[in-house]
Motif scaffolding. Structure first.
Motif, PDB file in Angstrom:
ATOM      1  N   UNK A 207      39.002  48.101  58.618  1.00 40.51           N
ATOM      2  CA  UNK A 207      39.650  49.366  58.955  1.00 40.51           C
ATOM      3  C   UNK A 207      40.021  49.405  60.434  1.00 40.51           C
ATOM      4  N   UNK A 208      39.523  48.457  61.202  1.00 39.44           N
ATOM      5  CA  UNK A 208      39.913  48.419  62.605  1.00 39.44           C
ATOM      6  C   UNK A 208      40.334  47.003  62.967  1.00 39.44           C
TER       7      UNK A 208
ATOM      8  N   UNK B   2      52.071  43.578  64.312  1.00 37.74           N
ATOM      9  CA  UNK B   2      51.936  44.952  64.787  1.00 37.74           C
ATOM     10  C   UNK B   2      53.283  45.375  65.356  1.00 37.74           C
ATOM     11  N   UNK B   3      53.920  46.334  64.720  1.00 39.30           N
ATOM     12  CA  UNK B   3      55.260  46.721  65.194  1.00 39.30           C
ATOM     13  C   UNK B   3      55.177  47.476  66.519  1.00 39.30           C
TER      14      UNK B   3
ATOM     15  N   UNK C 125      36.586  57.919  62.521  1.00 45.48           N
ATOM     16  CA  UNK C 125      35.149  57.685  62.436  1.00 45.48           C
ATOM     17  C   UNK C 125      34.615  57.442  63.841  1.00 45.48           C
TER      18      UNK C 125
ATOM     19  N   UNK D  47      49.212  59.965  60.956  1.00 49.38           N
ATOM     20  CA  UNK D  47      49.069  59.032  59.829  1.00 49.38           C
ATOM     21  C   UNK D  47      49.297  57.569  60.161  1.00 49.38           C
ATOM     22  N   UNK D  48      49.210  57.202  61.415  1.00 47.24           N
ATOM     23  CA  UNK D  48      49.200  55.768  61.747  1.00 47.24           C
ATOM     24  C   UNK D  48      47.947  55.490  62.582  1.00 47.24           C
ATOM     25  N   UNK D  49      47.559  54.244  62.673  1.00 48.17           N
ATOM     26  CA  UNK D  49      46.325  53.949  63.403  1.00 48.17           C
ATOM     27  C   UNK D  49      46.388  54.350  64.876  1.00 48.17           C
TER      28      UNK D  49
ATOM     29  N   UNK E 183      42.658  49.019  67.283  1.00 49.05           N
ATOM     30  CA  UNK E 183      43.424  49.852  66.360  1.00 49.05           C
ATOM     31  C   UNK E 183      42.441  50.387  65.323  1.00 49.05           C
ATOM     32  N   UNK E 184      42.538  51.673  65.021  1.00 53.47           N
ATOM     33  CA  UNK E 184      41.630  52.245  64.036  1.00 53.47           C
ATOM     34  C   UNK E 184      42.404  53.109  63.053  1.00 53.47           C
ATOM     35  N   UNK E 185      42.179  52.846  61.768  1.00 58.18           N
ATOM     36  CA  UNK E 185      42.856  53.620  60.738  1.00 58.18           C
ATOM     37  C   UNK E 185      42.331  55.047  60.758  1.00 58.18           C
ATOM     38  N   UNK E 186      43.218  56.034  60.660  1.00 61.71           N
ATOM     39  CA  UNK E 186      42.765  57.427  60.660  1.00 61.71           C
ATOM     40  C   UNK E 186      42.176  57.795  59.302  1.00 61.71           C
ATOM     41  N   UNK E 187      41.386  58.842  59.303  1.00 64.39           N
ATOM     42  CA  UNK E 187      40.884  59.369  58.024  1.00 64.39           C
ATOM     43  C   UNK E 187      41.944  60.312  57.502  1.00 64.39           C
ATOM     44  N   UNK E 188      42.441  59.989  56.357  1.00 66.46           N
ATOM     45  CA  UNK E 188      43.472  60.856  55.779  1.00 66.46           C
ATOM     46  C   UNK E 188      42.873  61.508  54.546  1.00 66.46           C
TER      47      UNK E 188
END
Lengths: 261, 301
Positions: free
Chosen positions: A45-46, A128-129, A208, A232-234, A250-255
């Motif tokens: 997730x990261x 990674x764009x 998190x 909605x993006x990391x 980079x960390x994915x958000x909690x959606x």
């Protein structure tokens, strides 16, 4: 043949401390421009992306591009054997499956070298764009560390809400809730203590906290940290490594899923 | 491969006779039916190896020996205790020239000068062998001068053609490439077919026998050959039927449910820090790879 010497060895020690808890092992990609590393944590997730430019090393020699698979925990153990003042040299042959670290004291009295086995690691590089983020917040790294630590007493996740006025970090849990608000203040004498917000669009994201606490291990590297966010993006947490590169987390958000609620 | 072969005894010296199978081509245009044998530097090992030139030096063959313990030859009235069998086989002279070209890389030199070797003076014979050095090198200067400059790209292109044609042959002849096999063991036709990858890998190995090690590995990356994973487990659909069909139903009595220990053994050792991380509530968090396209070129960071 790969060889890179860093006079300020302490930087490398700090870099290792910053990533070794998050990543067990990783592949260092070396080419003529420098060393870089990209790896995900075990839960995927990261992501850590690290760049050290060749200009920061003296001398830097990389005859051919190579990938060095390294157990970061072991590397960090070895780097603990280097004093803060020591210079660190990393060497790897073209064919061999080992890497050598040489630590030299400033006056050259003491030279120690450590050899370590390389490992085969299968990795996929993620593309990674280049994204333009709706909010980019710069704040003192120590301040960010403090916020993450304090809020992790309250809850497991933090909601970062970025508006024109400032940025608000909030957490809630069994014992209650907490909010920390930072206002923009660019006009302090010390640049390092400034809080600046560049914003296109307000955004609110939840992350998190435990991961953010791990990212904060990079705090000794840089006085300032940059948080880049879009809905909605990391999240990107970036620390500069002196003049020679950066480490980005980079960390994915909690959606919140509709199915969840 | 030699098609028309005949036996002849070579190197008649006192008591030293050898049995050698020689390709007819090597004996053409020679009055006394004697090809010229000499030592040249082997491109792979850098050591001396025996080669045979036809009389006019127009073709070159390598000499391979096959030796078994406890074997001798009767030759006429004599016993030759050395029981090895020598076989000549044509070799592309460009392979022999290649190491010298690489050594002279960066400079354009006449081919006669490139092919000078103090240890192996016969190397200059290669100059008169029919070959097209321009496959490996750029021609420089006057045509009469025959000066060449090593060109790595051209060489790799040429080697690729070589590997491809070997692979094609392997494919056409249905050579068995996957190691030892019991002759009475009947394979299904499906599994005996070599994949294209296998053929390419094997062909690369064959060609590499004549290449310096460094070039061999460069060729490997140029061809995009990946080493196979050893001991690959058969995938479920290809795997032969399990012998015990009982196992599919699972054991009738399950004793393991009683014990709580060793439920999950993590694949790799996790540090204390990582164990903490794995406990994080990740509901609502998507994998980071779902945000960033997997496997594009280098990340732009």
């Amino acid at each position: 043949m790969f060889e890179a010497r860093l006079a300020q060895g302490t930087l490398l020690k700090k870099v290792l401390e910053a990533i070794k808890d998050l990543l067990n092992e990783a592949t260092w990609d070396c080419n003529e421009n420098g060393m870089s590393l990209q790896a995900m944590d075990s839960s995927h997730v990261s992501l850590v992306s690290l760049t050290l430019n060749a200009e920061g090393f003296e001398p830097y020699r990389c005859d051919r591009n190579c990938s060095l698979g390294i157990n970061l925990a072991s590397m960090s153990k070895i780097f603990k054997c280097a004093s803060n003042e020591d210079s660190i040299t990393i060497k790897a042959g073209d064919e061999g499956d080992t890497i050598t670290y040489v630590f030299e004291s400033p006056n050259g009295d003491k030279v120690s070298d450590y050899e370590m086995k390389l490992m085969d690691i299968e990795t996929d590089h993620l593309g990674i764009p280049d994204t333009t983020y709706s909010c980019v917040v710069k704040l003192p790294a120590a301040e960010f560390q403090r916020i993450c630590r304090d809020l992790s007493q309250i809850g497991e996740s933090v909601t970062i809400c970025c508006t024109k006025d400032g940025v608000r970090f909030s957490a809630s849990g069994d014992l209650g809730s907490g909010n920390i608000k930072l206002a923009q203040n660019a006009n302090v004498d010390k640049e390092d203590e400034a809080v600046t917000i560049e914003m296109q669009e307000a955004c609110t994201l939840t992350f998190a906290l435990r991961y953010l606490n791990f990212f904060c291990k990079a705090t000794p590297l840089s006085p300032q940290v940059t948080l880049s966010m879009s809905n909605e993006v990391p999240l990107v947490v970036e620390y500069k490594i002196g003049e020679m590169g950066h480490v980005r987390y980079y960390l994915a958000p909690k959606i919140e899923d509709e199915a969840d609620s | 491969m030699p098609q028309n072969t005949k036996k002849s005894s070579q190197e008649k010296k006192e008591n030293s006779q050898r049995i050698c199978i020689v390709n007819d081509e090597l004996l053409k245009n020679s009055d006394d039916n004697k090809p010229f044998f000499c030592q040249l530097r082997h491109p792979r090992s850098d050591d001396a190896a025996l080669f045979a030139f036809s009389q006019s030096d127009s073709i070159v063959h390598e000499v391979l020996s096959f030796k078994e313990d406890f074997r001798s030859w009767f030759i006429g009235d004599f016993v030759q205790s050395d029981g090895s069998l020598y076989i000549t086989s044509q070799v592309d002279p460009l392979y022999l020239v290649l190491p010298y070209l690489i050594k002279s890389a960066g400079r354009a030199m006449p081919i006669g000068q490139i092919l000078q070797d103090e240890d192996f003076p016969e190397t200059r014979r290669l100059c008169s062998v029919t070959m097209d050095v321009s496959c490996l090198a750029d021609k420089k200067g006057d045509a009469d001068l025959k000066a060449f400059k090593y060109n790595k790209d051209a060489t790799l292109r040429w080697l690729k053609l070589k590997v491809n044609s070997v692979a094609e042959k392997l494919q056409d002849n249905h050579c068995q490439l996957s190691g030892a096999q019991v002759s009475s063991y009947i394979r299904s036709s499906k599994s005996s077919l070599n994949s294209e990858d296998d053929c390419m890998r094997f062909a690369h190995g064959v060609v590499s026998d004549y290449l310096p090690c460094s070039l061999s590995s460069e060729l490997k990356t140029y061809l995009g050959i990946v080493d196979p994973v050893v001991h690959e487990k058969p995938t479920v659909e290809n795997a032969p039927q399990a012998k015990k069909s009982k196992t599919q139903e699972g054991p009738l009595e399950d004793y393991s449910s009683g014990s709580k220990g060793e439920k999950k053994t993590p694949a790799q050792k996790l540090s204390i820090a990582q164990k903490k991380l794995s406990k994080v509530d990740k509901s609502g968090m998507k994998s980071i790879s779902s945000f960033f396209g997997a496997k594009t070129a280098k990340p732009k960071v």
